[in-house]
Design a protein around this motif. Structure first.
Motif, PDB file in Angstrom:
ATOM      1  N   UNK A 117     -24.173  69.016  58.475  1.00 31.66           N
ATOM      2  CA  UNK A 117     -24.891  70.113  59.446  1.00 31.66           C
ATOM      3  C   UNK A 117     -24.096  71.367  59.373  1.00 31.66           C
ATOM      4  N   UNK A 118     -22.759  71.336  58.889  1.00 32.67           N
ATOM      5  CA  UNK A 118     -22.066  72.701  58.934  1.00 32.67           C
ATOM      6  C   UNK A 118     -21.801  73.093  57.450  1.00 32.67           C
ATOM      7  N   UNK A 119     -22.153  72.201  56.468  1.00 34.45           N
ATOM      8  CA  UNK A 119     -21.792  72.401  55.226  1.00 34.45           C
ATOM      9  C   UNK A 119     -20.554  72.806  54.805  1.00 34.45           C
ATOM     10  N   UNK A 120     -19.548  72.179  55.814  1.00 29.98           N
ATOM     11  CA  UNK A 120     -18.122  72.391  55.543  1.00 29.98           C
ATOM     12  C   UNK A 120     -17.561  71.163  55.401  1.00 29.98           C
ATOM     13  N   UNK A 121     -16.515  71.197  54.303  1.00 30.83           N
ATOM     14  CA  UNK A 121     -15.721  69.764  54.187  1.00 30.83           C
ATOM     15  C   UNK A 121     -15.215  69.332  55.150  1.00 30.83           C
ATOM     16  N   UNK A 122     -15.082  68.041  55.358  1.00 31.98           N
ATOM     17  CA  UNK A 122     -14.415  67.588  56.560  1.00 31.98           C
ATOM     18  C   UNK A 122     -13.536  66.371  56.161  1.00 31.98           C
ATOM     19  N   UNK A 123     -12.073  66.509  56.212  1.00 30.17           N
ATOM     20  CA  UNK A 123     -11.270  65.497  56.014  1.00 30.17           C
ATOM     21  C   UNK A 123     -10.851  64.766  57.340  1.00 30.17           C
ATOM     22  N   UNK A 124     -11.013  63.410  57.019  1.00 31.26           N
ATOM     23  CA  UNK A 124     -10.808  62.176  58.248  1.00 31.26           C
ATOM     24  C   UNK A 124      -9.525  61.614  57.949  1.00 31.26           C
ATOM     25  N   UNK A 125      -8.541  61.509  58.804  1.00 30.19           N
ATOM     26  CA  UNK A 125      -7.114  61.060  58.624  1.00 30.19           C
ATOM     27  C   UNK A 125      -6.776  60.312  59.598  1.00 30.19           C
ATOM     28  N   UNK A 126      -5.930  59.125  59.283  1.00 28.81           N
ATOM     29  CA  UNK A 126      -5.703  57.953  60.172  1.00 28.81           C
ATOM     30  C   UNK A 126      -4.056  58.296  60.336  1.00 28.81           C
ATOM     31  N   UNK A 127      -3.538  57.711  61.364  1.00 31.58           N
ATOM     32  CA  UNK A 127      -2.053  57.714  61.584  1.00 31.58           C
ATOM     33  C   UNK A 127      -1.336  57.238  60.330  1.00 31.58           C
ATOM     34  N   UNK A 128      -1.774  56.384  59.865  1.00 28.98           N
ATOM     35  CA  UNK A 128      -1.093  55.600  58.690  1.00 28.98           C
ATOM     36  C   UNK A 128      -0.883  56.411  57.389  1.00 28.98           C
ATOM     37  N   UNK A 129      -1.648  57.597  57.345  1.00 28.46           N
ATOM     38  CA  UNK A 129      -1.444  58.645  56.415  1.00 28.46           C
ATOM     39  C   UNK A 129      -0.396  59.760  56.704  1.00 28.46           C
ATOM     40  N   UNK A 130       0.140  59.499  57.784  1.00 31.18           N
ATOM     41  CA  UNK A 130       1.113  60.783  58.213  1.00 31.18           C
ATOM     42  C   UNK A 130       2.133  60.978  57.323  1.00 31.18           C
ATOM     43  N   UNK A 131       2.736  60.004  56.946  1.00 31.22           N
ATOM     44  CA  UNK A 131       4.011  60.309  55.940  1.00 31.22           C
ATOM     45  C   UNK A 131       3.653  59.772  54.414  1.00 31.22           C
ATOM     46  N   UNK A 132       2.347  59.386  54.120  1.00 30.92           N
ATOM     47  CA  UNK A 132       2.039  59.104  52.679  1.00 30.92           C
ATOM     48  C   UNK A 132       1.590  60.392  51.933  1.00 30.92           C
ATOM     49  N   UNK A 133       2.072  60.396  50.636  1.00 33.96           N
ATOM     50  CA  UNK A 133       1.688  61.195  49.507  1.00 33.96           C
ATOM     51  C   UNK A 133       0.475  60.843  49.017  1.00 33.96           C
ATOM     52  N   UNK A 134      -0.218  61.873  48.625  1.00 36.27           N
ATOM     53  CA  UNK A 134      -1.561  61.745  47.871  1.00 36.27           C
ATOM     54  C   UNK A 134      -1.228  61.624  46.532  1.00 36.27           C
TER      55      UNK A 134
END
Length: 267
Positions: A117-134
């Motif tokens: 609805x906003x046509x804006x990318x939305x990134x959803x993150x969990x606490x488990x990804x806090x210190x992980x590198x992509x």
């Protein structure tokens, strides 16, 4: 199309959800150019806590600027979409600490609907990804060339020095094998033109897109998946419609980026 993270919108509830969202947003920020917009939907009494978070972020990440927004409304999701409408952010980051049925602040908030609805990318993150590198980015490919996902895959792969993995999904014979193969090859060669790392790939079929993507992400230990909202990130079942991130545990390191296609008629 050049993509920059100059404006990032973060819906906040002053919990671990806020902390993880801020950390991920700050990691994507451009030096001395990015504005983090903190949005809280609630009573006026929350203004003090909102300002405290602003000061905390500036102290931790001095290179970014922070602006706060306190809105009132019955629908948090609607307020996020409206705020995105006038801010025009490059990205919205939502932190999810618990399954949706147990949320308080984020009850009824669907990242994929917001993205659509906003046509804006939305990134959803969990606490488990806090210190992980992509390190590994998964991109599902269906019956059309996902131009916007490919552009973001290149951007993120370069920023994180990550590897891109393409997943060809045959959707219950809805797409002819030859058509999917052609689209897949176009996507592969487009990525090869812009990235130095080898492009990994695999294929699957005869199962829901979201579940197939999630199964592959867990198998290849992906850190991020790029999906089209609802059609690729929605999961239907006996408990009703859910976002793919609702299937991830609290400690999951997998981040989900919902990207509305440029041409919605293709989806």
């Amino acid at each position: 199309m050049a993509i920059a993270f100059n404006t990032i919108l973060i819906p906040v509830d002053f919990s671990v959800n806020t902390e993880i969202a801020v950390r991920k947003a700050a990691g994507l920020a451009c030096k001395e150019e990015t504005i983090l917009h903190l949005l809280h939907v609630g009573k006026q009494e929350a203004e003090k806590e909102l300002e405290e978070w602003k000061e905390k972020i500036i102290e931790t990440y001095p290179a970014v600027r922070v602006k706060t927004h306190l809105l009132q409304g019955h629908s948090i999701q609607k307020m996020i979409i409206e705020c995105a409408g006038f801010l025009k952010p490059d990205l919205i980051v939502i932190g999810k600490g618990r399954p949706r049925r147990r949320w308080t602040f984020f009850k009824g908030v669907s990242p994929d609907i917001i993205a659509r609805k906003s046509n804006c990318p939305v990134l959803t993150v969990k606490p488990g990804s806090a210190d992980s590198k992509t390190k590994v980015i998964l991109v599902p490919i269906r019956g059309f060339l996902p131009q916007r996902k490919l552009e973001w895959a290149v951007l993120l792969a370069k920023k994180y020095r990550a590897q891109v993995h393409l997943l060809a999904i045959q959707e219950r014979q809805e797409t002819k094998d030859w058509a999917l193969s052609q689209v897949f090859l176009k996507a592969y060669h487009q990525l090869r033109e812009h990235l130095h790392h080898p492009i990994e790939y695999s294929s699957t079929g005869k199962q829901g897109t979201a579940k197939a993507t999630l199964n592959c992400a867990e198998l290849i230990m992906a850190d991020m998946i790029l999906v089209n909202p609802e059609t690729e990130s929605g999961v239907s079942g006996f408990v009703g419609y859910r976002h793919i991130s609702d299937l991830l545990g609290r400690d999951s390191k997998i981040q989900v980026l919902d990207l509305e296609p440029y041409d919605t008629k293709q989806d």
